[in-house]
Design an enzyme around this catalytic site. Structure first.
Site, PDB file in Angstrom:
ATOM      1  N   VAL A 193       0.820  -1.700   0.264  1.00  7.47           N
ATOM      2  CA  VAL A 193       0.392   0.318   0.381  1.00  7.47           C
ATOM      3  C   VAL A 193       0.693   1.203  -0.055  1.00  7.47           C
ATOM      4  O   VAL A 193       1.355   0.841   1.039  1.00  7.47           O
ATOM      5  CB  VAL A 193      -0.778  -0.415   1.483  1.00  7.47           C
ATOM      6  CG1 VAL A 193      -2.102   1.423   1.518  1.00  7.47           C
ATOM      7  CG2 VAL A 193      -2.046  -0.916   0.795  1.00  7.47           C
ATOM      8  N   ALA A 210       4.635   3.704   2.749  1.00  8.20           N
ATOM      9  CA  ALA A 210       4.122   3.004   2.200  1.00  8.20           C
ATOM     10  C   ALA A 210       3.544   1.411   3.087  1.00  8.20           C
ATOM     11  O   ALA A 210       4.769   1.653   4.497  1.00  8.20           O
ATOM     12  CB  ALA A 210       4.748   1.865   1.083  1.00  8.20           C
ATOM     13  N   LYS A 211       3.948   0.317   2.713  1.00  6.79           N
ATOM     14  CA  LYS A 211       3.616  -1.025   3.915  1.00  6.79           C
ATOM     15  C   LYS A 211       3.539  -1.623   2.795  1.00  6.79           C
ATOM     16  O   LYS A 211       2.868  -1.783   2.493  1.00  6.79           O
ATOM     17  CB  LYS A 211       3.107  -0.629   5.107  1.00  6.79           C
ATOM     18  CG  LYS A 211       3.073  -1.607   5.913  1.00  6.79           C
ATOM     19  CD  LYS A 211       4.670  -0.730   6.742  1.00  6.79           C
ATOM     20  CE  LYS A 211       5.584  -1.805   8.222  1.00  6.79           C
ATOM     21  NZ  LYS A 211       5.956  -0.787   9.008  1.00  6.79           N
ATOM     22  N   GLY A 212       4.203  -3.209   3.644  1.00  4.89           N
ATOM     23  CA  GLY A 212       4.104  -4.336   2.984  1.00  4.89           C
ATOM     24  C   GLY A 212       3.711  -5.301   4.142  1.00  4.89           C
ATOM     25  O   GLY A 212       4.044  -5.107   5.172  1.00  4.89           O
TER      26      GLY A 212
END
Ligand code: GLU
Length: 423
Positions: free
Chosen positions: A61, A106-108
């Site tokens: 995201v 962001a992050k995953g």
């Protein structure tokens, strides 16, 4: 349970809205921050060692890029979901803005319990996930890093997979890499070190002597483990620590070196740790024990309406992302227990990630002294910015930190012409 089902993204939105209103912003001024710019859901087929095919779900995201390329870690956890990745991505945008480094957020996540996979299976999972998110990442686009259950080794696999596709080595695509392949000295310890820097700063401003305080730390992963070690090595009394299996307590201070050595063997967990004078307590007992400084360094939603009334600490330093629910925050505010918020307290990791990225771009390597000195300077400046804002607006430190962040992100958005002018 009195609380409605916890949703980290709703939690983020509630705090965002409250702080934007405190800043006097209208909805249209911060509407873009209520939605991630991009959300990607991927399926990750992995051939398991026994020949079976399993398909995992993953996310990346990208929340906001007004201030620079997207930045944020990748987490492997069985409870991860899209809303968690969305909240964590937004928190990264705010965190990078609070410490004023030129990144968005962001992050995953991959929904997986990595303890159930062999090393070979984990490599295949990581490589396939990297291929799935490959169009989104890059040193100028979006730069992943370690988070819960990922580390330098995993970053090495991501860097290698990305580089294979580009046909040349691209170290700057991830941070938190092993030093031998372009990582920065001091990065692994940076989040925990940053936590101790803001802890000492808070205590100094509150007129409390850090040497006379007692510390309880939830989580002995990279962040909690490093913070515990730094505190212990400087002679502080760490009276309680925990991991996923349980917590240990000793009124006159635990031997953190011994515990860290015990946990270094991944087969061990705290439930099985035995030493003179050490008792075993529950996670709830750790959070509510009589201590001066409580450092939640595990996952979201740990301090909730169910335990906030019983917390006895003088201050909470949020080393994890999102450990306190909105309801708990209100209770703590009412009870006068200050909280140094996650987007300030745990920003040391991404600050040294930024140093790593800068070193990669310049093909240079800093020494540890330069890394730690610059980290401290940035953390103290951010602390001061947050405190000044909180005083100006007569708010909590959390609101102060959000207001600093939102102000910077919205200003950047405006200076770029703003979403409205693109119509
Ligand atoms: N995962 C860390 C965090 O939540 C570090 C992110 C990074 O270095 O990009 O802040």
């Amino acid at each position: 349970m009195s609380e409605k089902k916890y949703n980290p993204y709703d939690n983020m939105l509630a705090v965002l809205k409250q702080s934007a209103e405190m800043l006097g912003l209208k909805y249209e001024d911060y509407a873009t921050l209520c939605y991630p710019e991009r959300e990607l859901i991927v399926s990750i087929p992995v051939k398991m060692d026994n020949g079976e095919m399993k398909v995992f779900e993953g996310y990346r995201v990208q929340h906001n890029s007004s201030r620079g390329p997207y930045k944020g870690g990748i987490r492997f956890h069985q409870d991860s979901n899209l809303d968690e990745a969305k909240a964590l991505a937004a928190w990264m945008s705010f965190k990078c803005a609070v410490v004023n480094i030129p990144y968005g957020g962001a992050k995953g996540c991959i929904k997986v319990d990595p303890r159930e996979l062999s090393r070979d299976e984990l490599i295949r999972l990581t490589r396939r996930y990297t291929m799935r998110i490959l169009p989104l990442i890059g040193p100028d686009q979006d730069i992943p890093a370690p988070d819960v259950n990922t580390n330098g080794e995993v970053m090495g696999w991501i860097m290698d997979t990305y580089s294979m596709f580009k046909g040349h080595s691209v170290p700057g695509v991830v941070t938190g890499k092993p030093i031998e392949i372009g990582g920065s000295i001091g990065r692994t310890e940076a989040t925990g070190r940053g936590v101790t820097i803001v802890t000492y700063e808070y205590l100094k401003h509150a007129g409390l002597d850090a040497d006379k305080m007692t510390y309880a730390i939830q989580g002995m992963g990279n962040v909690g483990g490093t913070a515990a070690k730094i505190l212990y090595e400087s002679g502080k009394k760490v009276i309680a620590v925990s991991d996923w299996s349980g917590a240990v307590y000793k009124e006159d201070g635990l031997n953190i070196d011994e515990i860290a050595a015990f946990l270094a063997d991944k087969k061990n967990c705290l439930k099985n740790y035995q030493a003179d004078g050490v008792s075993h307590i529950t996670n709830d007992e750790l959070l509510t024990c009589k201590c001066d400084v409580l450092i939640p360094a595990a996952l979201e939603n740990q301090i909730t309406a169910d335990n906030a009334e019983r917390i006895q600490a003088r201050v909470i330093i949020e080393a994890a992302n999102g450990p306190t629910s909105v309801e708990a925050d209100e209770i703590l505010n009412r009870r006068g227990i200050p909280v140094v918020p996650d987007i300030l307290a745990n920003a040391g990791g991404v600050v040294v990630s930024y140093f790593e990225w800068v070193q990669n771009i310049q093909s240079m390597a800093w020494d540890l002294d330069e890394v730690n000195r610059t980290l401290e300077k940035i953390m103290l400046k951010a602390y001061n910015d947050v405190e000044t804002m909180a005083k100006d607006k007569n708010s909590s430190m959390r609101m102060g930190a959000y207001m600093v962040a939102i102000n910077r992100i919205c200003t950047a958005g405006r200076l770029r012409g703003g979403p409205i002018s693109m119509a």
